[in-house]
Design a protein around this motif. Structure first.
Motif, mmCIF file in Angstrom:
data_model
loop_
_atom_site.group_PDB
_atom_site.id
_atom_site.type_symbol
_atom_site.label_atom_id
_atom_site.label_comp_id
_atom_site.label_asym_id
_atom_site.label_seq_id
_atom_site.Cartn_x
_atom_site.Cartn_y
_atom_site.Cartn_z
ATOM 1 N N THR A 171 0.840 -1.195 0.000
ATOM 2 C CA THR A 171 0.000 0.000 0.000
ATOM 3 C C THR A 171 0.876 1.246 0.000
ATOM 4 O OG1 THR A 171 -1.734 -1.173 1.193
ATOM 5 C CG2 THR A 171 -1.812 1.227 1.250
ATOM 6 N N GLN A 289 -5.454 4.669 11.549
ATOM 7 C CA GLN A 289 -6.293 4.615 10.353
ATOM 8 C C GLN A 289 -7.441 5.613 10.434
ATOM 9 O OE1 GLN A 289 -9.555 3.223 10.154
ATOM 10 N NE2 GLN A 289 -9.722 2.448 12.242
ATOM 11 N N HIS A 293 -7.852 8.672 7.553
ATOM 12 C CA HIS A 293 -9.149 8.766 6.874
ATOM 13 C C HIS A 293 -9.734 10.161 7.065
ATOM 14 C CE1 HIS A 293 -10.381 4.818 5.216
ATOM 15 N NE2 HIS A 293 -9.449 4.356 6.034
ATOM 16 N N ARG A 318 -2.336 3.587 6.337
ATOM 17 C CA ARG A 318 -2.978 2.290 6.150
ATOM 18 C C ARG A 318 -1.962 1.153 6.209
ATOM 19 N NH1 ARG A 318 -8.068 1.669 7.274
ATOM 20 N NH2 ARG A 318 -7.576 -0.405 6.500
ATOM 21 N N GLN A 319 -0.766 1.377 5.673
ATOM 22 C CA GLN A 319 0.266 0.342 5.732
ATOM 23 C C GLN A 319 0.703 0.097 7.169
ATOM 24 O OE1 GLN A 319 1.636 -1.321 2.787
ATOM 25 N NE2 GLN A 319 2.097 -2.675 4.501
ATOM 26 N N ASP A 321 -1.021 0.607 9.753
ATOM 27 C CA ASP A 321 -2.158 0.032 10.471
ATOM 28 C C ASP A 321 -2.002 -1.479 10.615
ATOM 29 O OD1 ASP A 321 -4.659 -0.918 11.260
ATOM 30 O OD2 ASP A 321 -5.611 -0.501 9.343
ATOM 31 N N SER A 326 -2.258 -6.258 13.068
ATOM 32 C CA SER A 326 -3.387 -5.324 13.033
ATOM 33 C C SER A 326 -3.882 -5.070 14.451
ATOM 34 C CB SER A 326 -4.516 -5.903 12.182
ATOM 35 O OG SER A 326 -5.047 -7.073 12.809
#
Length: 342
Positions: A171, A289, A293, A318-319, A321, A326
């Motif tokens: 990503t 994240q 966003h 995002r990467q 995250d 996770s």
């Protein structure tokens, strides 16, 4: 607890901010594609900002990585400092430290990490390692890889003819690759069974610091945009909904930062920090994240432009995250650790 930076940490952070601000521009990042910027890497190493991590500690590194995250500078700084400088300094033999640390500090040796431990990687002969790791960030830039095998033992593997490398796109533009080992030469790093847990916790803390910077940079761009972008004769920043989303993003960013600071400070102080590193990693994943966003959202249609700087923060956020676990995985690990009483 005292997270106040020392004079040396403050000076290093300010120097890093100047270098990243001058060289990690939008135009240069676009020209770099998915690779790193050799001129920027040279500037960092010549300024001593890789070698200095040994004295600055993990908290000092977190401060420096925040500055990298603000600009999403494409250099293997976090990887080489965590899996190279700090890991070898803490767990390497005196011979390994003498042989490798000067090169890491000078930038001629670049280390990345195949983490977390891979079940498919096992010793195939004395001093030889076989198996595959699907994704290794910055592998295309590395001279060495710190590999954690199925038994959570650490191995330092030189990147060469006996290590297969297949380009992989993530990503974020992290020069990643698939690592394949066919009886590749490898040397053990550390004999203490706790070495793996220490390196993984250090990595999670450091990359949480990087995420704090990514989020701060995304939010700063969103604030600047909403203060200048007008709708119906008023700046977007005057709208209550915009203010509330920005405020939530600010609080999330501060939560990532303070938990990373605490975990790093405890490691530097020689205190237990396993749960603190997991807490920092959870905030970096879950809150990170949300913040990136929000940065996209507050830019409106502009945020959807893949060529806009805020979109790069989105990709990095995002990467990060998912990197090293996770939010759900980290939370489960934290719960199990607390329940075990360790």
């Amino acid at each position: 607890m005292d997270f106040t930076p020392t004079e040396a940490q403050t000076e290093a952070r300010d120097l890093a901010a100047r270098i990243f601000g001058d060289l990690a521009t939008h135009e240069r990042l676009g020209a770099a594609g998915t690779g790193s910027d050799p001129e920027l890497w040279k500037a960092l190493t010549e300024a001593g900002l890789v070698a200095a991590v040994a004295e600055l500690g993990l908290l000092g590194l977190v401060l420096l990585l925040e500055e990298q995250g603000r600009t999403t500078a494409q250099v293997p700084y976090a990887a080489s400092c965590v899996y190279g400088q700090l890991a070898i300094a803490a767990h390497g033999t005196s011979a390994q430290r003498e042989r490798l640390l000067p090169g890491i500090g000078a930038g001629s040796v670049v280390v990345t990490g195949a983490f977390p431990a891979q079940a498919a990687v096992r010793p195939s002969a004395p001093g030889r390692l076989s198996g595959a790791v699907p994704v290794v960030p910055w592998l295309r830039e590395a001279t060495h890889v710190l590999v954690a095998d199925a038994e959570r033992r650490l191995w330092l593997v030189p990147v060469g003819a006996e290590t297969g490398l297949e380009e992989v796109e993530l990503t974020a533009p992290w020069s990643a690759g698939r690592l394949t080992l066919h009886a590749a030469p490898a040397e053990r790093l550390g004999s203490d069974p706790a070495a793996y847990a220490d390196v993984l916790a250090t990595a999670r803390t450091a990359f949480a610091g990087l995420q704090a910077g990514v989020c701060a940079g995304s939010l700063a761009r969103a604030v600047a945009h909403t203060n200048t972008r007008e709708q119906f004769g008023r700046p977007l920043a005057t709208r209550q909904a915009v203010q509330l989303r920005a405020a939530d993003a600010h609080m999330d960013t501060e939560a990532i930062r303070v938990t990373a600071y605490e975990a790093a400070w405890r490691r530097d102080a020689g205190l237990p920090y396993a749960t603190h590193a997991l807490t920092a990693a959870w905030w970096a994943s879950e809150a990170g994240q949300r913040v990136v966003h929000t940065g996209q959202h507050l830019h409106g249609g502009t945020g959807a432009d893949v060529g806009h700087p805020v979109h790069r923060h989105f990709l990095w956020g995002r990467q990060l995250d998912a990197y090293l676990g996770s939010g759900g995985e980290v939370l489960q690990e934290l719960g199990e650790l607390i329940a075990s009483g360790d």
